[in-house]
Structure formats: C-alpha cells, structure tokens
Design a protein around this motif. Structure first.
Motif, PDB file in Angstrom:
ATOM      1  N   ASN A 158      18.150  80.658  87.971  1.00 11.47           N
ATOM      2  CA  ASN A 158      18.044  80.408  86.529  1.00 11.47           C
ATOM      3  C   ASN A 158      18.408  81.630  85.693  1.00 11.47           C
ATOM      4  N   SER A 159      18.688  82.742  86.329  1.00 15.35           N
ATOM      5  CA  SER A 159      18.929  83.981  85.589  1.00 15.35           C
ATOM      6  C   SER A 159      19.999  83.862  84.500  1.00 15.35           C
ATOM      7  N   PRO A 160      21.098  83.101  84.700  1.00 17.49           N
ATOM      8  CA  PRO A 160      22.096  83.001  83.633  1.00 17.49           C
ATOM      9  C   PRO A 160      21.548  82.475  82.318  1.00 17.49           C
ATOM     10  N   LEU A 184      10.143  87.185  76.058  1.00 20.59           N
ATOM     11  CA  LEU A 184      10.018  87.958  77.284  1.00 20.59           C
ATOM     12  C   LEU A 184      10.408  87.042  78.439  1.00 20.59           C
ATOM     13  N   PHE A 185      11.411  87.440  79.197  1.00 20.38           N
ATOM     14  CA  PHE A 185      11.890  86.647  80.327  1.00 20.38           C
ATOM     15  C   PHE A 185      11.427  87.349  81.592  1.00 20.38           C
ATOM     16  N   HIS A 186      10.450  86.767  82.278  1.00 15.61           N
ATOM     17  CA  HIS A 186       9.779  87.430  83.392  1.00 15.61           C
ATOM     18  C   HIS A 186      10.110  86.765  84.724  1.00 15.61           C
ATOM     19  N   ASN A 187      10.956  87.416  85.522  1.00  8.41           N
ATOM     20  CA  ASN A 187      11.220  86.966  86.892  1.00  8.41           C
ATOM     21  C   ASN A 187      10.076  87.477  87.756  1.00  8.41           C
ATOM     22  N   TYR A 243      13.171  71.653  87.166  1.00  9.37           N
ATOM     23  CA  TYR A 243      14.552  71.697  87.646  1.00  9.37           C
ATOM     24  C   TYR A 243      15.223  72.982  87.188  1.00  9.37           C
ATOM     25  N   GLY A 244      16.257  73.396  87.928  1.00  9.55           N
ATOM     26  CA  GLY A 244      16.948  74.624  87.577  1.00  9.55           C
ATOM     27  C   GLY A 244      18.394  74.589  88.020  1.00  9.55           C
TER      28      GLY A 244
END
Length: 234
Positions: free
Chosen positions: A112-114, A132-135, A64-65
């Motif tokens: 979900n970026s926020p 590490l936040f990988h889009n 979920y997001g």
C-alpha cells in the motif's frame, strides 16, 4: 473508541475537544499458512487498541490493498493504485469535512506504500489536515524487537504469526525457511512470484514463542500510542 460504537452526536461532542482520528489500512492476500486477512487483522487491532488507550475514534479499516504480485495465489484481492488512492482520498476529505484535522493512518501492508505519495499530493491542498502514515511493522522499535528474536523474519513468517492471525487446525512446517526476497520480486509476473516463493513465506521460521510475539505487540502499541500523542507538528 470505535466509530461503529458512536453516533454523530458523540462525534460532534468529541470534536469540540480533540481533532485526532485513526484509519487503518490492510490487505487480503496470501500469507502462507496464516489468515489471508493478516495485514488487515493486525492494522485494525493495533488501531483499536491505540485509539481506545488514547480516547481517539477509530474508523473501520480497509481490508483490501495493492497486491498484484500475489494474484496467482487463490483468495488474494488487489486494487489498482489509482483506485485505492481515490478511495482513501475521498475518505480523508470526508473526515476533514466532519471536523477531524489530524489523521493517523496505520498501514499494515507494504504494497500500500504508493498510496502515501498519492494522498499526500492530493491533500496538500488541505493544509489544515495533518496526516501521519505509519507502516507499523517496519518501524524502528518494532523491527528492533523482531530482530532481537531473529533477523530472519519477513512476510508470512513467524513475525506475522500472532494468536489472532493463525488458523485453527492448520499445521505449520517445523523448519526455518531461507530468506527469499529478491529486490525485483514485485516486478515479476504473479505466476513467477508463486513459483519463487512456493508457500508464500519470504523467509524465516513459521512460528515463534507466544511470549516473544506478545512482547513485539506491546512494543507496537507503545510506539503507535506515542506517535498518536506526540507525532503532530503542533
């Protein structure tokens, strides 16, 4: 190395030699003719393939997001940003307590970026933990591979239509949809978003050649593997 296939003894043994771990984030939301769980399916599969290739544990992904703008489409689930931030922060704190120090978050959903800003702010008090936040879908290598097929590609179009996100016995429109991605889309009421997008595709053909899609996927796996191996500060 899925955590579901490990016990705590094995995790303790792993942590004696390595402190990396992977956590995928997804969403359950409209994707036109594709699975409602497309973002979760892709981030989770990418995490598992990358983790197995590197010998790094992969935690169960969050299906979920944050997707309030799609709430007029039946089946969509949306979580408030503050709730989502609290939940992911609690997970990260638990991982740190277990002994993990380098966490690769593979995010499969732009909404979900926020949460990245939220968790970075909160985890700043835990300097021993690197995140590490990988889009993955919007990364340089993947977007290069996508645009090599067609520049008209976006949410719920061909670029998300992999063999593992499409549904059986669902016919796809043969046409290519014109781009429809106004900058204020996410600020519109959900009913207006649905009226504007129609079936949910932001723009592009509905399906591409499977060889092209598998090439894009290999690019995603290679790029994420490199990040998991070399993307850390030390």
């Amino acid at each position: 190395m899925k955590i579901a296939d490990m016990n705590w003894f094995q995790v303790e043994s792993y942590l004696k030699a390595d402190d990396r771990v992977v956590l995928p984030l997804g969403s359950t939301e409209q994707h036109a003719y594709l699975s409602l769980c497309t973002d979760f399916i892709l981030s989770n599969k990418l995490a598992v393939e990358t983790g197995e290739g590197c010998g790094v544990p992969v935690y169960p992904g969050l299906p979920y997001g944050i997707a309030p703008y799609f709430s007029a489409y039946p089946g969509t689930v949306t979580i408030r940003p503050e709730t989502y931030g609290d939940f992911v922060t609690d997970i990260l704190n638990s991982l740190v307590k277990s002994g993990f120090r380098r966490v690769l978050i593979i995010n499969g959903h732009g909404g979900n970026s926020p949460v990245e800003e939220i968790i970075r702010s909160r985890m700043a008090t835990v300097p021993e933990c690197q995140i590490l936040f990988h889009n993955w879908w919007s990364s340089e290598d993947v977007m290069g591979a996508v645009h090599a097929v067609s520049p008209n590609a976006s949410h719920a179009s061909w670029m998300e239509n992999f063999p593992w996100t499409r549904l059986e016995r669902v016919s796809l429109p043969p046409r290519e949809k014109a781009p429809c991605d106004p900058p204020n889309l996410r600020q519109l009421p959900p009913t207006e978003v649905r009226s504007l997008l129609g079936d949910g595709n932001y723009g592009g053909a509905y399906q591409a050649d499977d060889d092209a899609m598998l090439s894009i996927w290999r690019t995603a796996v290679a790029e994420t593997t490199k990040l998991l191996d070399t993307g850390w500060e030390n």
